[in-house]
Every structure is written in C-alpha cells, then in structure tokens.
Write a protein that holds these residues in place. Structure first.
Motif, PDB file in Angstrom:
ATOM      1  N   THR A 103       0.822  -1.207   0.000  1.00 45.53           N
ATOM      2  CA  THR A 103       0.000   0.000   0.000  1.00 45.53           C
ATOM      3  C   THR A 103       0.863   1.267   0.000  1.00 45.53           C
ATOM      4  N   ALA A 104       1.999   1.205   0.690  1.00 47.45           N
ATOM      5  CA  ALA A 104       2.865   2.398   0.737  1.00 47.45           C
ATOM      6  C   ALA A 104       3.305   2.802  -0.677  1.00 47.45           C
ATOM      7  N   MET A 105       3.394   1.825  -1.584  1.00 51.01           N
ATOM      8  CA  MET A 105       3.788   2.166  -2.954  1.00 51.01           C
ATOM      9  C   MET A 105       2.686   2.961  -3.643  1.00 51.01           C
ATOM     10  N   GLN A 106       1.446   2.611  -3.322  1.00 48.47           N
ATOM     11  CA  GLN A 106       0.323   3.343  -3.918  1.00 48.47           C
ATOM     12  C   GLN A 106       0.170   4.742  -3.316  1.00 48.47           C
ATOM     13  N   THR A 107       0.688   4.917  -2.122  1.00 48.09           N
ATOM     14  CA  THR A 107       0.602   6.223  -1.477  1.00 48.09           C
ATOM     15  C   THR A 107       1.356   7.274  -2.299  1.00 48.09           C
ATOM     16  N   ILE A 108       2.442   6.860  -2.899  1.00 46.38           N
ATOM     17  CA  ILE A 108       3.244   7.812  -3.666  1.00 46.38           C
ATOM     18  C   ILE A 108       2.745   7.921  -5.102  1.00 46.38           C
ATOM     19  N   ASP A 109       2.480   6.768  -5.716  1.00 46.32           N
ATOM     20  CA  ASP A 109       2.034   6.766  -7.114  1.00 46.32           C
ATOM     21  C   ASP A 109       0.670   6.076  -7.144  1.00 46.32           C
ATOM     22  N   PRO A 110      -0.352   6.740  -7.699  1.00 48.80           N
ATOM     23  CA  PRO A 110      -1.697   6.134  -7.716  1.00 48.80           C
ATOM     24  C   PRO A 110      -1.705   4.746  -8.356  1.00 48.80           C
ATOM     25  N   GLN A 111      -0.738   4.508  -9.249  1.00 47.26           N
ATOM     26  CA  GLN A 111      -0.678   3.175  -9.856  1.00 47.26           C
ATOM     27  C   GLN A 111       0.490   2.363  -9.324  1.00 47.26           C
ATOM     28  N   GLY A 112       0.912   2.720  -8.111  1.00 45.20           N
ATOM     29  CA  GLY A 112       2.107   2.098  -7.543  1.00 45.20           C
ATOM     30  C   GLY A 112       2.030   0.589  -7.445  1.00 45.20           C
ATOM     31  N   ARG A 113       0.880   0.086  -7.016  1.00 44.00           N
ATOM     32  CA  ARG A 113       0.802  -1.361  -6.837  1.00 44.00           C
ATOM     33  C   ARG A 113       0.794  -2.104  -8.172  1.00 44.00           C
ATOM     34  N   GLU A 114       0.111  -1.527  -9.173  1.00 39.38           N
ATOM     35  CA  GLU A 114       0.122  -2.170 -10.498  1.00 39.38           C
ATOM     36  C   GLU A 114       1.545  -2.195 -11.061  1.00 39.38           C
ATOM     37  N   LYS A 115       2.248  -1.092 -10.829  1.00 36.51           N
ATOM     38  CA  LYS A 115       3.628  -1.044 -11.323  1.00 36.51           C
ATOM     39  C   LYS A 115       4.472  -2.117 -10.629  1.00 36.51           C
ATOM     40  N   LYS A 149     -14.568   3.026   9.851  1.00 26.92           N
ATOM     41  CA  LYS A 149     -14.518   3.913  11.027  1.00 26.92           C
ATOM     42  C   LYS A 149     -13.190   3.850  11.783  1.00 26.92           C
ATOM     43  N   TYR A 150     -12.411   2.801  11.584  1.00 24.01           N
ATOM     44  CA  TYR A 150     -11.127   2.703  12.280  1.00 24.01           C
ATOM     45  C   TYR A 150      -9.952   3.183  11.439  1.00 24.01           C
ATOM     46  N   ARG A 151     -10.184   3.296  10.146  1.00 26.62           N
ATOM     47  CA  ARG A 151      -9.010   3.433   9.267  1.00 26.62           C
ATOM     48  C   ARG A 151      -8.187   4.688   9.509  1.00 26.62           C
ATOM     49  N   GLN A 152      -8.875   5.797   9.843  1.00 27.38           N
ATOM     50  CA  GLN A 152      -8.095   7.036  10.041  1.00 27.38           C
ATOM     51  C   GLN A 152      -7.272   6.982  11.327  1.00 27.38           C
ATOM     52  N   ASN A 153      -7.477   5.929  12.135  1.00 27.20           N
ATOM     53  CA  ASN A 153      -6.656   5.773  13.333  1.00 27.20           C
ATOM     54  C   ASN A 153      -5.542   4.750  13.166  1.00 27.20           C
ATOM     55  N   TYR A 154      -5.398   4.238  11.968  1.00 25.37           N
ATOM     56  CA  TYR A 154      -4.319   3.269  11.710  1.00 25.37           C
ATOM     57  C   TYR A 154      -3.395   3.825  10.636  1.00 25.37           C
ATOM     58  N   LEU A 155      -2.969   5.050  10.857  1.00 23.73           N
ATOM     59  CA  LEU A 155      -2.095   5.678   9.869  1.00 23.73           C
ATOM     60  C   LEU A 155      -0.637   5.557  10.306  1.00 23.73           C
ATOM     61  N   LEU A 156       0.017   4.518   9.823  1.00 27.07           N
ATOM     62  CA  LEU A 156       1.426   4.313  10.143  1.00 27.07           C
ATOM     63  C   LEU A 156       2.240   5.430   9.501  1.00 27.07           C
ATOM     64  N   TYR A 157       1.754   5.904   8.348  1.00 30.10           N
ATOM     65  CA  TYR A 157       2.406   6.987   7.625  1.00 30.10           C
ATOM     66  C   TYR A 157       1.314   7.865   7.036  1.00 30.10           C
ATOM     67  N   GLU A 158       1.709   9.023   6.501  1.00 29.70           N
ATOM     68  CA  GLU A 158       0.702   9.974   6.025  1.00 29.70           C
ATOM     69  C   GLU A 158       0.224   9.664   4.612  1.00 29.70           C
ATOM     70  N   ASN A 159      -0.954  10.195   4.291  1.00 34.05           N
ATOM     71  CA  ASN A 159      -1.549  10.027   2.951  1.00 34.05           C
ATOM     72  C   ASN A 159      -1.824   8.575   2.579  1.00 34.05           C
ATOM     73  N   LYS A 160      -2.065   7.752   3.586  1.00 31.67           N
ATOM     74  CA  LYS A 160      -2.377   6.352   3.301  1.00 31.67           C
ATOM     75  C   LYS A 160      -3.666   6.292   2.476  1.00 31.67           C
ATOM     76  N   PRO A 161      -3.674   5.506   1.385  1.00 27.68           N
ATOM     77  CA  PRO A 161      -4.886   5.457   0.549  1.00 27.68           C
ATOM     78  C   PRO A 161      -5.974   4.568   1.148  1.00 27.68           C
ATOM     79  N   CYS A 162      -7.161   4.622   0.531  1.00 27.52           N
ATOM     80  CA  CYS A 162      -8.293   3.750   0.898  1.00 27.52           C
ATOM     81  C   CYS A 162      -8.807   4.015   2.320  1.00 27.52           C
TER      82      CYS A 162
END
Ligand code: 5AD
Ligand code: SF4
Ligand code: FES
Length: 363
Positions: free
Chosen positions: A282-294, A311-324
C-alpha cells in the motif's frame, strides 16, 4: 557500470553479490527498464500471472512500542486507540470468505499481554470453524514468545509477517529507542523462532529511510536470500509528522525517487528469489496512484486489500496520505479487480497462494 551491457551481464549471473546489487540499484531510468523486463520474465516463468489477495484486517492500533518512524507508536496520542470486536473481525472474515479471497492477514500494533494473546487465539479458532478450515490466516502481530507463536500456530495461523525493517543493526539502532524492547537481535531471533515453529515466514524493509544507503538496501536483499524467506513485503518510507524521525524530512530523497527505488528493490528481489511471494504494498500506492500495479508488473504477486471497517481506518495511519481511508471493502475489491487486470495479471480467487518457495523447501 552504467552502460547497458554491464547491466545485462550482471543479470546473466547465476548469483548476485553485493556489488552487483548496488550496481543494479544505481541504474538510471533506461537501464532500470532492462531490470524490470527481466523481472517480469522471471515472474511469468516461476510464479505465473496469478495475483493472490490477502484481506487485511488492522485489528488494533494499540502498540507498546515506540519505533521512531511509525505513526501509531505508543508515544503518539493523536489517535484514538481501538481494538476491533470479535463480531467486526468475523464480519470481515465472512466477506473475505464469500468473495473467495482464501486468505487473510491480521495485523496490529505490538501487544503481548495475556488478554491480547487469548483474544487472537479465540479468533483464530472461530475463523477456522466459520470457514471450515478453508481460509488461510497470516498474522502480523510483532515479536512474541515462542510459546505464543506456538499457541497461535496450533489455533490455525500458518503464515507470519515480521519485517526486519532494516537488516543493518547499526541503522536499526538509529531508528528505534535504545532499550530492550527495540532490539535488533531479538527481532532476528523472533524470525528464527517463527521458522522453527513451522510458519511460512515473511519479512521486509522500508526503503528510503534517513541514513540508509544503497549498500544497506543491497544488504537487505541479501539478508532475505540468506534467511531464505518465503514472503517479502517492502515499500517506501513515508514520513509522519507526529514521529521523531520527521525532523530528518529534509534529508530524504524525493518521494518519487523513493518510489522508483522501491520498484527496483521488488524487481531485483524477484530476480534473486524466483519463487517467493512478494507483496505490492500500500505504501507504494501512497506515492504513485498506480504504484501497486507497477509493482505487479516488475515481480510482485500478492496484494492486500484492506478489510478494516472504515470507522477505524483514520486511526491506523502508520504513515501519512495512506490510501483507501474512506473506501469500504467492496470498493477496494472492485478497484483491485480492475487494477490487477490492467496490469496484465489475474486474481487467483479461491486459491491459498502459498509461497512456492516454502513448498519446495519443505519437500
Ligand atoms: N513509512 C512506511 N512504512 C512504515 N511502517 C511503519 N511506519 C512507516 C512509515 N512511516 C511499516 C513498518 C511496519 C509496517 C507494518 O509498516 O515496516 O513493519
Ligand atoms: Fe508499533 Fe509496529 Fe509501529 Fe513499531 S512499527 S510502533 S511495533 S505498530
Ligand atoms: Fe482501495 Fe483502490 S484498493 S480504493
């Protein structure tokens, strides 16, 4: 080292050494394409074009540790701490099962009190019962005692992910508090213990950390090979404002460069370890919208759609701009179906997708 011939020469070698890997990691855009093409070829020949889905449950963000890079570290009081209820977990399990994911990952901050250990054990047994043993469970719950690893194994978990984070012990010290809870050797021992207990073992690293060099990254890949891991998940380091490491943000490589380096790491690893499972993170997709496909195109073969209740997802942010963060499980599933298809792969629905490497090592 940077002309085409030498990259091709390196790629012809039976086994890459540290110098070779550093040369591959240093390639420019044009030469990287040669590595990517080779990795795609190896992927096709050894693991095929099936992508396996692991439904991800971010079970709890309580964590007793204080890793300097991580947003949910104990010292950060910005997030509301939660632990999912059994019903919520089982709902996600049911979703995964009905959608033929065949496999799930339960991840959480690190906790080792008796209640937590018992909660996981109970859930594992319940999942086994609900899915009639058909859903494979991977745990990603940090360092635990051998006894705990055994208990969870006996309750039905068969794979475990524990990232070494960085394989250089000196660098490890710079990224973690200097106490007995954050000890490189303890982490390494945990990986060995997991193997002894019988788990398929996955590990991984972060890429583009402050103080990290290309030599370090080459050593990370060699560490995976020497340890003979079954699965690897790795992705770019992404700074988080509420963490101590944030103060080094100006010393980092630009995000796109960290992304490109991560792609190269995936590709080189596929060339080095032909039959393991490699996650498109997922961290790859955080930088590039197609990161995981790449990442899929250059060797990855596993994707972990997020099944954590929104409802929990915004509290599990290991890093910023996490997608989904706002997408329900169904949105992510549909989105991924399309993305995987666009990458030229197909989803291995209803297949466990065990690491071929694990199977051949144990035959
Ligand atoms: N950037 C990228 N990955 C991170 N992780 C933790 N913090 C960050 C960050 N800031 C990764 C660690 C951990 C995994 C669950 O998330 O590698 O093992
Ligand atoms: Fe806790 Fe893992 Fe984050 Fe470290 S990386 S603070 S152990 S959740
Ligand atoms: Fe979550 Fe695309 S994978 S929205």
């Amino acid at each position: 080292m940077n002309n085409k011939k030498s990259v091709e020469e390196i790629l012809m070698k039976e086994s890459l050494n540290r110098e070779d890997v550093v040369a591959l990691l240093s390639t420019d855009e044009e030469d990287s394409r040669i590595i990517f093409a080779k990795a795609a070829e190896v992927k096709k020949a050894f693991v095929g074009n099936k992508v396996y889905l692991r439904g991800l449950i971010e079970y709890s963000n309580f964590c007793s540790k204080n890793c300097y890079y991580c947003g949910i570290r104990a010292g950060n009081n910005r997030y509301v701490r939660y632990q999912m209820t059994d019903d919520e977990v089982l709902e996600a399990v049911k979703y995964a099962y009905e959608n033929r994911f065949a496999s799930m990952v339960i991840q959480s901050g690190e906790k080792s009190d008796r209640k937590f250990i018992g909660d996981i054990e109970r859930l594992l047994k319940e999942i086994q019962r609900l899915s009639e043993g058909k859903l494979h469970i991977t745990l990603s719950l940090g360092e635990q005692t051998k006894e705990t690893y055994k208990r969870w194994f006996e309750a039905g978990a068969h794979r475990y992910l524990l990232r070494i984070e960085v394989s250089n012990p000196e660098l490890y010290k710079k990224l973690h508090p200097n106490d007995k809870h954050h000890n490189y050797n303890k982490r390494l021992t945990s990986l060995k213990t997991l193997r002894e207990v019988g788990y398929q073992v996955g590990t991984g690293v972060m890429i583009g950390l402050p103080f990290q060099t290309l030599d370090d990254l080459a050593d990370d890949l060699i560490f995976f090979r020497d340890f003979d891991v079954d699965m690897v998940g790795m992705g770019p380091y992404i700074e988080h404002a509420d963490t101590p490491l944030f103060r080094y943000r100006n010393e980092l490589a630009p995000l796109m460069e960290r992304f490109r380096l991560s792609l190269k790491m995936v590709a080189i690893l596929r060339i080095m370890m032909k039959d393991i499972n490699i996650a498109a993170t997922t961290a790859m997709q955080t930088i590039d919208p197609q990161g995981r496909e790449k990442a899929l195109k250059v060797g990855a073969n596993v994707i972990m759609p997020n099944l954590t209740p929104v409802k929990y997802r915004q509290n599990y942010l290991l890093y910023e701009n996490k997608p989904c963060i706002d997408e329900e499980a169904e949105d992510c599933k549909n989105c991924l179906d399309i993305r995987i298809f666009m990458a030229g792969d197909e989803v291995g629905y209803g297949e466990w997708g065990d690491s071929k490497h694990f199977k051949s090592r144990n035959n």
